[in-house]
Enzyme design. Structure first.
Site, PDB file in Angstrom:
ATOM      1  CE  LYS A  53     -10.418 -13.623  -4.502  1.00  0.00           C
ATOM      2  NZ  LYS A  53     -11.872 -13.834  -4.301  1.00  0.00           N
ATOM      3  CE1 TYR A 286       1.062  14.077 -21.817  1.00  0.00           C
ATOM      4  CE2 TYR A 286       0.927  12.447 -20.056  1.00  0.00           C
ATOM      5  CZ  TYR A 286       1.443  12.866 -21.270  1.00  0.00           C
ATOM      6  OH  TYR A 286       2.332  12.071 -21.933  1.00  0.00           O
TER       7      TYR A 286
HETATM    8  C1  LIG Z   1     -12.038 -13.657  -2.918  1.00  0.00           C
HETATM    9  C2  LIG Z   1     -12.876 -14.604  -2.136  1.00  0.00           C
HETATM   10  C3  LIG Z   1     -12.596 -14.841  -0.781  1.00  0.00           C
HETATM   11  C4  LIG Z   1     -11.580 -14.041   0.006  1.00  0.00           C
HETATM   12  O1  LIG Z   1     -12.183 -12.825   0.445  1.00  0.00           O
HETATM   13  P1  LIG Z   1     -11.384 -11.823   1.399  1.00  0.00           P
HETATM   14  O2  LIG Z   1     -12.360 -10.771   1.712  1.00  0.00           O
HETATM   15  O3  LIG Z   1     -10.219 -11.319   0.615  1.00  0.00           O
HETATM   16  O4  LIG Z   1     -10.951 -12.609   2.584  1.00  0.00           O
HETATM   17  C5  LIG Z   1     -13.315 -15.835  -0.134  1.00  0.00           C
HETATM   18  N1  LIG Z   1     -14.259 -16.543  -0.792  1.00  0.00           N
HETATM   19  C6  LIG Z   1     -14.569 -16.318  -2.079  1.00  0.00           C
HETATM   20  C7  LIG Z   1     -15.644 -17.122  -2.729  1.00  0.00           C
HETATM   21  C8  LIG Z   1     -13.909 -15.335  -2.786  1.00  0.00           C
HETATM   22  O5  LIG Z   1     -14.242 -15.098  -4.061  1.00  0.00           O
END
Ligand SMILES: *Cc1c(COP(=O)(O)O)cnc(C)c1O
Length: 398
Positions: A53, A286
Site C-alpha cells: 500500500k 526563514y
Molecule cells: C499496513 C498493514 C499491515 C502491514 O503492517 P506492517 O507493520 O507495515 O508490517 C498489515 N495489515 C494491515 C491490516 C495493515 O493495514
C-alpha cells in the site's frame, strides 16, 4: 566521492536522475528480495504476503511487488482499490487483498481487476454481493467470489465484533460469495512484552473455533503485521502480512532483535547545489532561527518539505552525510531547499549528499530520522513525496 559507489546501478541507466533533478531515492530490489527470503525463513510454514500500500511505503509498489513475488511472497496487500488496479495494470498476478471495506462505487473496478475484497459488516457483504451480481451475465449464476472477513479483536479500527463473525460469515456464504479468509490486526505487536497481543490472539482463536463449530471453513487465517510475524510465533497462522519488514525497516525498537537480518531498501540522496561562506553572527533561513557562532561554510541541498524532509528537521537535529561525514542542518527547512553547516571542509557544488542511507562508513536510517522527529520509520519513507524520482535497481550489498 564516486557516483557509482553510492547511487548504485540502475536498470534505467546509471545517472538517469541527473536528467531529472538533484534529489532522488534509490530503491534496492535486491534488498526487498533478501527481506522477503528472511521473512519466509522466519515464519515458515506460514506464507508471506507483501503489503505494498501507499506506493510500496514510498518505494514504488509495482517494482516492490514484482521483487517480492519473485522472492516467494505468495500474495500482496493494498489499502485502496486503485492501488490494486495499478498492480494488475502492470501485469502482476496472484492474490491481491484490499485490507478494508471500500466505497461501493469502487467495487466494480476491484472485481474487474480480480482483487480480493475485505468485508467486516452486513452492508459491506451486501455491497460486494450486489457488485458481483452486477457483473454476472444476465441469466447466469453469479460466479463465486472470494472475500476475507475482518474481525476486530481490540484494535478498534476495522473489523466486525467477534460475536458477529459467525453470522457475517454465514451471510457471505448465503450471498453466493466464498469465504477465502478470516483475519484480524494487532495493535501492539511492536512491543513484545505487552500482553494485549496474546489477548487479541485468544479472541481471534475463539472466533475461529466458533466458525469451525458452525461448520464454516475460515480459509486463509492471518493476524500478523511485520512485528507480529517477527516477534509473535503464534500470530503467524496461514500467512503474515509483511509491510515495513519488506522494506528492511524495523517495526519498532522492541522488535529490533528480530529484525537484524533485514536490509533497508531505500536511500534518499541529493547533491550540493550552492556553497557559500557565512560570517560569524549571521543568521539563516526563514525566521532567521539559527545564528552562526563562527565563520563557516554552508551547503544548500535542493530538497525541502515538499519532498518529504519535515520542516522541523533542523530543530530536531536531523543530520545528513556529505563527503562521508555527518553534518547538521541549519535553519528551517524550506519547501524546496535545506541548508547544512559543513564547517571549513572543502565542499563543492555537485557533491553527493545522503539524507537516508550509507556514505563511506556512516549510515543514517529512516529510523534515526524517526527517533529524532518523534515518529516511526513508516512515516518517514511514506512521506518522501512523488516529486522525488525513484531510481529502482539492484544495489549489491557493501
Ligand atoms: C499496513 C498493514 C499491515 C502491514 O503492517 P506492517 O507493520 O507495515 O508490517 C498489515 N495489515 C494491515 C491490516 C495493515 O493495514
Amino acid at each position: 566521492m564516486s557516483r557509482a559507489s553510492t547511487s548504485g546501478a540502475s536498470s534505467s541507466g546509471p545517472d538517469i536522475h541527473e536528467h531529472l533533478r538533484w534529489g532522488w531515492a534509490n530503491v534496492d530490489l535486491g534488498a526487498v528480495r533478501h527481506n522477503i527470503a528472511e521473512l519466509r525463513a522466519a515464519v515458515a510454514p506460514a506464507e508471506v504476503w507483501a503489503v505494498v500500500k501507499a506506493d510500496g511505503y514510498g518505494h514504488g509498489a509495482v517494482a516492490v511487488a514484482r521483487a517480492a513475488r519473485s522472492a516467494g511472497a505468495t500474495g500482496l496487500c493494498v489499502a485502496l482499490v486503485h492501488e490494486g488496479v495499478g498492480l494488475r495494470a502492470a501485469g502482476i498476478d496472484g492474490p491481491v487483498l484490499v485490507l478494508s471495506e471500500q466505497p461501493p462505487l469502487q467495487l466494480p473496478d476491484a472485481l474487474a481487476a480480480d482483487l480480493t475484497l475485505t468485508v467486516a459488516s452486513r452492508v459491506g457483504v451486501e455491497a460486494v454481493a450486489v457488485a458481483v451480481k452486477g457483473r454476472a451475465a444476465p441469466g447466469s449464476d453469479a460466479p463465486g467470489r472470494g472475500v476475507h472477513l475482518k474481525v476486530d479483536t481490540g484494535m478498534h479500527r476495522v473489523g466486525c465484533a467477534p460475536s458477529d463473525a459467525v453470522e457475517l460469515a454465514g451471510l457471505v456464504l448465503s450471498s453466493g460469495l466464498r469465504l477465502d479468509g478470516v483475519f484480524t490486526h494487532l495493535a501492539v505487536a511492536d512491543d513484545p512484552d505487552d500482553p494485549f497481543t496474546e489477548a487479541q490472539l485468544e479472541r481471534f482463536d475463539a472466533v475461529l473455533a466458533d466458525l469451525r463449530s458452525a461448520g464454516i471453513d475460515p480459509g486463509l487465517v492471518h493476524a500478523a503485521n511485520s512485528a507480529g510475524a517477527l516477534a509473535h510465533p503464534p500470530a503467524r497462522y496461514t500467512l503474515v502480512r509483511a509491510g515495513i519488514a519488506t522494506y528492511g525497516i524495523s517495526p519498532g525498537s522492541g522488535v529490533d532483535p528480530y529484525a537484524g537480518a533485514l536490509r533497508p531498501a531505500l536511500s534518499f540522496c541529493s547533491r550540493v547545489s550552492v556553497v557559500r561562506r557565512i560570517a560569524a553572527g549571521d543568521r539563516i533561513s526563514y525566521g532567521l532561527r539559527h545564528r552562526f557562532a563562527v565563520d563557516t561554510t554552508v551547503a544548500v541541498v535542493p530538497l525541502g518539505y515538499a519532498d518529504g524532509v519535515p520542516r522541523r528537521s533542523f530543530e530536531c537535529g536531523v543530520e545528513v552525510l556529505i563527503a562521508g561525514r555527518r553534518r547538521s542542518m541549519v535553519g528551517t527547512v524550506t519547501m524546496d531547499q535545506l541548508m547544512v553547516d559543513v564547517g571549513d571542509d572543502p565542499v563543492h557544488v555537485g557533491d553527493e549528499v545522503v539524507l537516508i542511507g550509507r556514505q563511506g562508513d556512516q549510515n543514517i536510517s529512516a529510523t534515526e530520522w524517526a527517533d529524532r522527529l518523534g515518529t516511526i520509520g513508516y512515516e518517514i519513507v511514506c512521506g518522501i513525496s512523488s516529486r522525488v524520482p525513484r531510481i529502482v535497481g539492484d544495489v549489491p550489498p557493501t
